[in-house]
Design a protein around this motif. Sequence first.
Motif, mmCIF file in Angstrom:
data_model
loop_
_atom_site.group_PDB
_atom_site.id
_atom_site.type_symbol
_atom_site.label_atom_id
_atom_site.label_comp_id
_atom_site.label_asym_id
_atom_site.label_seq_id
_atom_site.Cartn_x
_atom_site.Cartn_y
_atom_site.Cartn_z
ATOM 1 N N GLN A 195 60.948 30.243 -16.872
ATOM 2 C CA GLN A 195 60.863 28.746 -16.483
ATOM 3 C C GLN A 195 59.913 28.096 -17.375
ATOM 4 N N ILE A 231 61.607 27.690 -20.872
ATOM 5 C CA ILE A 231 62.728 26.745 -20.942
ATOM 6 C C ILE A 231 62.077 25.407 -20.767
ATOM 7 N N MET A 233 68.557 38.874 -15.114
ATOM 8 C CA MET A 233 69.103 37.265 -15.089
ATOM 9 C C MET A 233 68.487 36.271 -15.761
ATOM 10 N N GLU A 234 67.098 36.390 -15.409
ATOM 11 C CA GLU A 234 66.239 35.308 -16.165
ATOM 12 C C GLU A 234 66.210 35.496 -17.715
ATOM 13 N N ARG A 250 69.246 34.088 -18.987
ATOM 14 C CA ARG A 250 69.118 32.418 -18.746
ATOM 15 C C ARG A 250 68.468 31.805 -20.124
ATOM 16 N N GLU A 254 70.511 32.232 -23.076
ATOM 17 C CA GLU A 254 71.577 31.133 -23.246
ATOM 18 C C GLU A 254 71.127 29.754 -23.310
ATOM 19 N N ILE A 255 70.101 29.507 -22.504
ATOM 20 C CA ILE A 255 69.617 27.765 -22.520
ATOM 21 C C ILE A 255 68.562 27.473 -23.685
ATOM 22 N N SER A 288 74.455 32.910 -26.716
ATOM 23 C CA SER A 288 75.242 33.190 -25.512
ATOM 24 C C SER A 288 75.468 34.807 -25.741
ATOM 25 N N ALA A 299 72.381 36.597 -24.766
ATOM 26 C CA ALA A 299 72.125 36.551 -23.241
ATOM 27 C C ALA A 299 73.510 37.650 -22.545
ATOM 28 N N ARG A 351 79.158 38.194 -14.934
ATOM 29 C CA ARG A 351 78.384 36.850 -15.626
ATOM 30 C C ARG A 351 78.573 37.083 -17.080
ATOM 31 N N LEU A 382 80.288 34.065 -19.381
ATOM 32 C CA LEU A 382 79.624 33.375 -20.499
ATOM 33 C C LEU A 382 80.422 33.485 -21.715
#
Length: 204
Positions: A93, A96, A122-123, A126, A129-130, A135, A138, A161, A165
Amino acid sequence: MIRLFVQLVVALIPVYIFAIGICISTVAFADILSKWSYSNWIASMLLGVLVLAVVEGVIFRLWLLPKWAQALSERFYGGTYFPADDPVASLAQSIIDQHCGERAPELEKLVLSDSTRTRGWMELARVAEIELKDSQKAAEYMLTGARKVPHKEDAAMLMWRAVTLLRKDGASRPRAEEIRHELIQRYPKTTYGRLAAESSDIRD
């Protein structure tokens, strides 16, 4: 399931030892009473039960229950808790929010330190990707995670997933279909395996 059984067996070792002690003392009951009074023998048994309860309480509270709680969280929610409660989620987090993609290798290293955690992959995906706008990377993270996590449902979820994606990019749709077919073959009885079988590249 096997890991849970092994953990439970290990946690109950003090109980086994106590039970063996009871059996031995019962066999040698007559000899014990020749040296101790009946009340002393009962007191020693009660003390043993008290010590056993304390030891088992410490084992369950500090070792077994936290592991079970983490396993349940990973299994049913993918580790869905506040980011501040988890180093991986907190770092992801932060990367990001602060747009510091250069810290992605730090996150990857942290995820690899406990590579069986679904939430970690998953993190990491993320962030790729973000923040990194990649992608493909990811998706590869999620596929790597699918090979590392211990549960079939989690592995199937990560593969699905990756499929969803990659389907967002027209050029990557053939790769998405390849992964979808692999998912169907490897995990046909899982929720995501059945979802993949019912899905098609045309419909999505």
